[in-house]
Design a protein around this motif. Structure first.
Motif, PDB file in Angstrom:
ATOM      1  N   ALA A 225       0.826  -1.209   0.000  1.00 30.72           N
ATOM      2  CA  ALA A 225       0.000   0.000   0.000  1.00 30.72           C
ATOM      3  C   ALA A 225       0.865   1.267   0.000  1.00 30.72           C
ATOM      4  CB  ALA A 225      -0.920   0.006   1.219  1.00 30.72           C
ATOM      5  N   LEU A 226       2.029   1.210   0.634  1.00 29.76           N
ATOM      6  CA  LEU A 226       2.915   2.376   0.680  1.00 29.76           C
ATOM      7  C   LEU A 226       3.362   2.787  -0.720  1.00 29.76           C
ATOM      8  CD1 LEU A 226       5.178   1.328   3.682  1.00 29.76           C
ATOM      9  CD2 LEU A 226       3.250   2.909   3.731  1.00 29.76           C
ATOM     10  N   PHE A 227       3.662   1.798  -1.556  1.00 29.28           N
ATOM     11  CA  PHE A 227       4.173   2.100  -2.893  1.00 29.28           C
ATOM     12  C   PHE A 227       3.045   2.440  -3.874  1.00 29.28           C
ATOM     13  CE2 PHE A 227       7.247  -0.956  -0.979  1.00 29.28           C
ATOM     14  CZ  PHE A 227       8.168   0.008  -0.625  1.00 29.28           C
ATOM     15  N   ILE A 228       1.845   1.953  -3.580  1.00 33.48           N
ATOM     16  CA  ILE A 228       0.675   2.381  -4.355  1.00 33.48           C
ATOM     17  C   ILE A 228       0.457   3.877  -4.126  1.00 33.48           C
ATOM     18  CG2 ILE A 228      -1.843   2.183  -4.573  1.00 33.48           C
ATOM     19  CD1 ILE A 228      -1.558  -0.772  -3.830  1.00 33.48           C
ATOM     20  N   ALA A 229       0.590   4.308  -2.874  1.00 34.52           N
ATOM     21  CA  ALA A 229       0.430   5.724  -2.537  1.00 34.52           C
ATOM     22  C   ALA A 229       1.503   6.571  -3.204  1.00 34.52           C
ATOM     23  CB  ALA A 229       0.479   5.907  -1.014  1.00 34.52           C
ATOM     24  N   LYS A 231       3.136   5.905  -5.959  1.00 37.05           N
ATOM     25  CA  LYS A 231       2.866   5.926  -7.395  1.00 37.05           C
ATOM     26  C   LYS A 231       1.772   6.927  -7.747  1.00 37.05           C
ATOM     27  CE  LYS A 231       1.403   2.879 -11.190  1.00 37.05           C
ATOM     28  NZ  LYS A 231       1.052   1.483 -11.563  1.00 37.05           N
ATOM     29  N   CYS A 232       0.766   7.039  -6.891  1.00 34.00           N
ATOM     30  CA  CYS A 232      -0.366   7.929  -7.141  1.00 34.00           C
ATOM     31  C   CYS A 232      -0.147   9.342  -6.602  1.00 34.00           C
ATOM     32  CB  CYS A 232      -1.638   7.341  -6.527  1.00 34.00           C
ATOM     33  SG  CYS A 232      -2.131   5.753  -7.208  1.00 34.00           S
ATOM     34  N   GLY A 233       0.963   9.571  -5.930  1.00 29.67           N
ATOM     35  CA  GLY A 233       1.214  10.895  -5.373  1.00 29.67           C
ATOM     36  C   GLY A 233       0.386  11.200  -4.139  1.00 29.67           C
ATOM     37  N   ASN A 234       0.029  10.152  -3.395  1.00 30.75           N
ATOM     38  CA  ASN A 234      -0.810  10.338  -2.203  1.00 30.75           C
ATOM     39  C   ASN A 234       0.086  10.607  -0.990  1.00 30.75           C
ATOM     40  OD1 ASN A 234      -2.876  10.393  -0.353  1.00 30.75           O
ATOM     41  ND2 ASN A 234      -3.789   8.457  -0.993  1.00 30.75           N
ATOM     42  N   ALA A 235       0.641  11.820  -0.945  1.00 31.07           N
ATOM     43  CA  ALA A 235       1.599  12.176   0.099  1.00 31.07           C
ATOM     44  C   ALA A 235       0.964  12.227   1.484  1.00 31.07           C
ATOM     45  CB  ALA A 235       2.239  13.523  -0.228  1.00 31.07           C
ATOM     46  N   GLN A 236      -0.298  12.643   1.569  1.00 29.69           N
ATOM     47  CA  GLN A 236      -0.964  12.730   2.875  1.00 29.69           C
ATOM     48  C   GLN A 236      -1.145  11.358   3.509  1.00 29.69           C
ATOM     49  OE1 GLN A 236      -4.326  15.632   1.763  1.00 29.69           O
ATOM     50  NE2 GLN A 236      -3.923  16.100   3.898  1.00 29.69           N
ATOM     51  N   PHE A 237      -1.427  10.374   2.677  1.00 26.86           N
ATOM     52  CA  PHE A 237      -1.543   8.988   3.159  1.00 26.86           C
ATOM     53  C   PHE A 237      -0.222   8.559   3.796  1.00 26.86           C
ATOM     54  CE2 PHE A 237      -0.879   4.456   2.515  1.00 26.86           C
ATOM     55  CZ  PHE A 237      -2.077   3.886   2.896  1.00 26.86           C
ATOM     56  N   LEU A 238       0.875   8.792   3.066  1.00 26.78           N
ATOM     57  CA  LEU A 238       2.193   8.400   3.557  1.00 26.78           C
ATOM     58  C   LEU A 238       2.602   9.219   4.781  1.00 26.78           C
ATOM     59  CD1 LEU A 238       4.052   8.020   0.135  1.00 26.78           C
ATOM     60  CD2 LEU A 238       3.444   6.180   1.718  1.00 26.78           C
TER      61      LEU A 238
END
Length: 402
Positions: A225-229, A231-238
Motif C-alpha cells: 500500500a505504501l508504494f501504491i500511494a 505511485k499515485c502521489g498520495n503524500a498525505q496517506f504516507l
C-alpha cells in the motif's frame, strides 16, 4: 383494484415481471404507495421481478427513502430480504451511491448481515469515486474493528484502496473556508478513515502490520500500500502513516526501491515533501540504490508515462517538463548521485539522454529541437562536463550496438 385484487399482483410488463407495486416503489410515489398498501395482501410485498428484486429493493436502488420508510412500516422484515444477486438492501444502496438511503437502512439491518456481506459493503463505501460514504465506512470501523484487516476479492485491504485515492484526502473548499473561519482544523474523509484503520492495526504485532500492507493476489506479485500511494502521489496517506511509525519510510519493495524511488519514477513531486521527515536517515535513504544500482536520480531521468502527462501534450512541452523534473530531483538528492553509475555503467544523465532519444527525434522531425540544442539545455542545467560525458557515453553505446 378494489374490485379485482389480482390486478395488483399482475405483471405490467411480461419481460420484466414488474407489478404496480414495483413501478410505484421505483418512482417514489408516496401517496400512491400508502393507498396501494391498504389493498395488498401481506405476501404481495414479496413478489419478485425477473431479476429477483422485491418492490422494496427497487425503492432502495432508486434512493427513494420516503417510500422505503412507508414500506418498512407495513413490514419491517422487508429490509432483511436479499435483492438480486444475493445483495442486501444496504449493500445495494451503497453501490448506487445513495448515502441517505444507506444511513436509513444501516441501524435496521447491519447486525443481521453476514460477515461477508458486511465486508463487501464496507469496501464499496471506500471504493467509490466520491467520499459521500466515508463517514458510514468510519462508523462501520468503529463498530466492527475486524474490518481493518478484511480483504476484498482482489486481496486488498482498506489501506490499499485509500492509498490509490489521493482525492479522498482533499477537503472541499467551502468546508475548508468555514473551518478556517471557525479556527478549527479540518480532516478530510480519507484521513479520518485512515487514522481509525491505523489505530486498530497498530495494536497488532509488526509481522501482522506488514502483512496487512501487502495484497494477497490470486495471480501476480503482491503490492504494498505504501508504494501504491507513492505511485499515485498520495503524500498525505504516507505522511500520516510515517508520522505514526517512522520506520515505514525505510520500507522497500521487491526491487529494493523505497517510496522516493517510486515517486521519482512516476514524477510525483508531492512525495518529496516527505523529505523533511527523514531526519538522520535522509542521506542514506535519498542516495539508496535499487537491485540494479539505480539511484532515485536514475529513475527520475526516465520518460514520464501516460499517468503523468496528457496524450494531447506536444513533445516539446513533454521534453521541457521532463528536464525540469530531472533538475528538481537533482536539487533534493545528495550531489554524488549525479555521478553514480548503475549495473549498466550508466549515470543519470546517460539515462536521460538515452530515454529521450525518441522524443528528441520527434522534435527534430518537427524542427523544434536538435540534439545539440538538447545537450546545450542539459549543459546549462547540470554543467558542460555532465552533458559531454552523457553524450560521449551515449555515442559509444550506439557504436557498440551497431
Amino acid at each position: 383494484m378494489h374490485e379485482d385484487g389480482s390486478i395488483i399482483r399482475a405483471s405490467i410488463k411480461k419481460e420484466s415481471r414488474e407489478t404496480v407495486l414495483h413501478i410505484v416503489a421505483s418512482k417514489g410515489h408516496c401517496d400512491f404507495m400508502k393507498k396501494l398498501l391498504e389493498l395488498l395482501r401481506e405476501d404481495d410485498l414479496y413478489l419478485l421481478d425477473k431479476k429477483g428484486n422485491t418492490a422494496f429493493c427497487l425503492a432502495v436502488a432508486a434512493g427513494k427513502v420516503r417510500v422505503a420508510k412507508i414500506m418498512l412500516e407495513k413490514d419491517p422484515l422487508m429490509a432483511t430480504l436479499k435483492c438480486a444477486e444475493g445483495w442486501s438492501p444496504l449493500r445495494l444502496a451503497t453501490f448506487r451511491g445513495h448515502s441517505k438511503m444507506a444511513w436509513f437502512l444501516y441501524p435496521k439491518i447491519i447486525e443481521d448481515l453476514e460477515q461477508e456481506e458486511r465486508v463487501a459493503t464496507f469496501f464499496i463505501c471506500i471504493n467509490r469515486t466520491d467520499t459521500s460514504l466515508y463517514e458510514l465506512a468510519l462508523k462501520m470501523l468503529l463498530e466492527y474493528r475486524e474490518l481493518a484487516e478484511a480483504r476484498d476479492t482482489s486481496g486488498e485491504t482498506a489501506f490499499h484502496l485509500l492509498a490509490g485515492k489521493p482525492k479522498a484526502f482533499r477537503s472541499a473548499m467551502l468546508k475548508c473556508f468555514l473551518h478556517i473561519c471557525l479556527g478549527k482544523q479540518l480532516e478530510s474523509p480519507g484521513l479520518q478513515v485512515l487514522k481509525q484503520l491505523w489505530k486498530i492495526v497498530s495494536e497488532k504485532d509488526e509481522k501482522t502490520v506488514k502483512g496487512i500492507f501487502l495484497t494477497i493476489p490470486s495471480k501476480g506479485k503482491p503490492s504494498n500500500a505504501l508504494f501504491i500511494a507513492a505511485k499515485c502521489g498520495n503524500a498525505q496517506f504516507l505522511a500520516e502513516l510515517i508520522a505514526s511509525d517512522p520506520a515505514l519510510i525505510i520500507e522497500t519493495d521487491e526491487r529494493d526501491r523505497n517510496v522516493f524511488h517510486i515517486g521519482a519514477m512516476y514524477h510525483q513531486w508531492s512525495i518529496f515533501s516527505l523529505v523533511d521527515k527523514l531526519g538522520a536517515d535522509e542521506h542514506s535513504i535519498l542516495s539508496a540504490q535499487d537491485d540494479r544500482d539505480n539511484t532515485i536520480l536514475h529513475l527520475a531521468a526516465k520518460v514520464a508515462g501516460p499517468l503523468q502527462w496528457d496524450e494531447m501534450v506536444g513533445p516539446a512541452i513533454r521534453m521541457k517538463r521532463d528536464l525540469k523534473w530531472f533538475k528538481d530531483v537533482t536539487k533534493v538528492v545528495p550531489p554524488d548521485c549525479l555521478d553514480k553509475t548503475n549495473l549498466e555503467d550508466k549515470r543519470p544523465g546517460d539515462i536521460f539522454i538515452e530515454q529521450h532519444r525518441a522524443l528528441n527525434d520527434l522534435l527534430v522531425n518537427q524542427k523544434e529541437m536538435s540534439w545539440t540544442t538538447l545537450l546545450a539545455i542539459f549543459a546549462s542545467s547540470f554543467g558542460i562536463v555532465a552533458a559531454l560525458v552523457g553524450a560521449a557515453n551515449f555515442v559509444l553505446q550506439q557504436i557498440r550496438s551497431n
